[in-house]
Design a protein around this motif. Structure first.
Motif, PDB file in Angstrom:
ATOM      1  N   GLN A   4       0.835  -1.183   0.000  1.00  0.00           N
ATOM      2  CA  GLN A   4       0.000   0.000   0.000  1.00  0.00           C
ATOM      3  C   GLN A   4       0.874   1.239   0.000  1.00  0.00           C
ATOM      4  O   GLN A   4       1.581   1.506   0.968  1.00  0.00           O
ATOM      5  N   SER A   6       1.147   5.339  -0.036  1.00  0.00           N
ATOM      6  CA  SER A   6       0.353   6.483   0.393  1.00  0.00           C
ATOM      7  C   SER A   6       1.262   7.686   0.613  1.00  0.00           C
ATOM      8  O   SER A   6       2.489   7.574   0.573  1.00  0.00           O
ATOM      9  N   GLY A   7       0.636   8.836   0.853  1.00  0.00           N
ATOM     10  CA  GLY A   7       1.395  10.031   1.178  1.00  0.00           C
ATOM     11  C   GLY A   7       1.451  11.067   0.075  1.00  0.00           C
ATOM     12  O   GLY A   7       2.016  12.141   0.263  1.00  0.00           O
ATOM     13  N   LEU A  19       6.357   9.770   1.093  1.00  0.00           N
ATOM     14  CA  LEU A  19       5.573   8.627   0.672  1.00  0.00           C
ATOM     15  C   LEU A  19       5.906   7.428   1.550  1.00  0.00           C
ATOM     16  O   LEU A  19       7.051   7.259   1.972  1.00  0.00           O
ATOM     17  N   SER A  20       4.891   6.613   1.795  1.00  0.00           N
ATOM     18  CA  SER A  20       5.074   5.393   2.575  1.00  0.00           C
ATOM     19  C   SER A  20       4.622   4.196   1.754  1.00  0.00           C
ATOM     20  O   SER A  20       3.672   4.280   0.977  1.00  0.00           O
ATOM     21  N   CYS A  21       5.298   3.097   1.953  1.00  0.00           N
ATOM     22  CA  CYS A  21       4.955   1.840   1.289  1.00  0.00           C
ATOM     23  C   CYS A  21       4.907   0.768   2.368  1.00  0.00           C
ATOM     24  O   CYS A  21       5.951   0.381   2.900  1.00  0.00           O
ATOM     25  N   THR A  77       7.952  -1.279   6.374  1.00  0.00           N
ATOM     26  CA  THR A  77       7.619  -0.079   5.606  1.00  0.00           C
ATOM     27  C   THR A  77       8.869   0.526   4.966  1.00  0.00           C
ATOM     28  O   THR A  77       9.947   0.499   5.572  1.00  0.00           O
ATOM     29  N   THR A  92       2.224   9.551 -10.932  1.00  0.00           N
ATOM     30  CA  THR A  92       1.749   8.545  -9.986  1.00  0.00           C
ATOM     31  C   THR A  92       2.967   7.735  -9.546  1.00  0.00           C
ATOM     32  O   THR A  92       3.705   7.235 -10.400  1.00  0.00           O
ATOM     33  N   GLN A 113      -1.833  -0.220  -5.955  1.00  0.00           N
ATOM     34  CA  GLN A 113      -2.058   1.057  -6.600  1.00  0.00           C
ATOM     35  C   GLN A 113      -1.011   2.069  -6.158  1.00  0.00           C
ATOM     36  O   GLN A 113      -0.423   1.935  -5.096  1.00  0.00           O
ATOM     37  N   THR A 115       0.315   6.227  -5.680  1.00  0.00           N
ATOM     38  CA  THR A 115      -0.175   7.433  -5.019  1.00  0.00           C
ATOM     39  C   THR A 115       0.198   8.629  -5.882  1.00  0.00           C
ATOM     40  O   THR A 115       1.316   8.718  -6.382  1.00  0.00           O
TER      41      THR A 115
END
Length: 121
Positions: A4, A6-7, A19-21, A77, A92, A113, A115
């Motif tokens: 996932q 995000s950020g 950004l984080s994964c 993470t 993206t 997906q 971000t």
């Protein structure tokens, strides 16, 4: 198995984002983890990567000195700190993991997906 990212968000030129994964269902620790990005009408390109073995980092020339990749194995993470953002960083952003070398990060299989990062005034 899930990743996932995000950020992302909208930021002015010169701004920063992190950004984080986050991985679930498996341990990221043993894999190389990378960030790639794709802008509309362009091919996906590798941005940065960190190895699982000894946390060696790799950066695309255009982001060197501005982006920093890191990993927190306890949290499963990987992060991408992005500073001094430019409009051309708009894309993206995807995170992915693989056994292949970091030099091939643009070809890593995407499991989740991305971000969206938009740099605009």
């Amino acid at each position: 198995v899930q990743l996932q990212a995000s950020g992302g968000g909208l930021v002015q030129p010169g701004g920063s984002l992190r950004l984080s994964c986050v991985a679930s269902g498996f341990t990221l620790n043993y894999y190389n983890v990378g960030w790639s990005r794709q802008a509309p009408g362009k091919e996906r390109e590798g941005v940065s990567c960190i190895t699982g073995r000894n946390a060696t980092t790799y950066y695309q020339d255009s982001v060197k000195g501005r982006f920093t990749i890191s990993r927190d194995n306890a949290k499963n993470t990987v992060y991408l700190q992005m500073n001094s953002l430019k409009p051309e960083d708009t894309a993206t952003y995807y995170c992915a993991f693989d056994d292949r070398p970091c030099t091939e990060v643009a070809q890593y299989v995407l499991w989740g997906q991305g971000t969206q990062v938009t740099v605009s005034s």
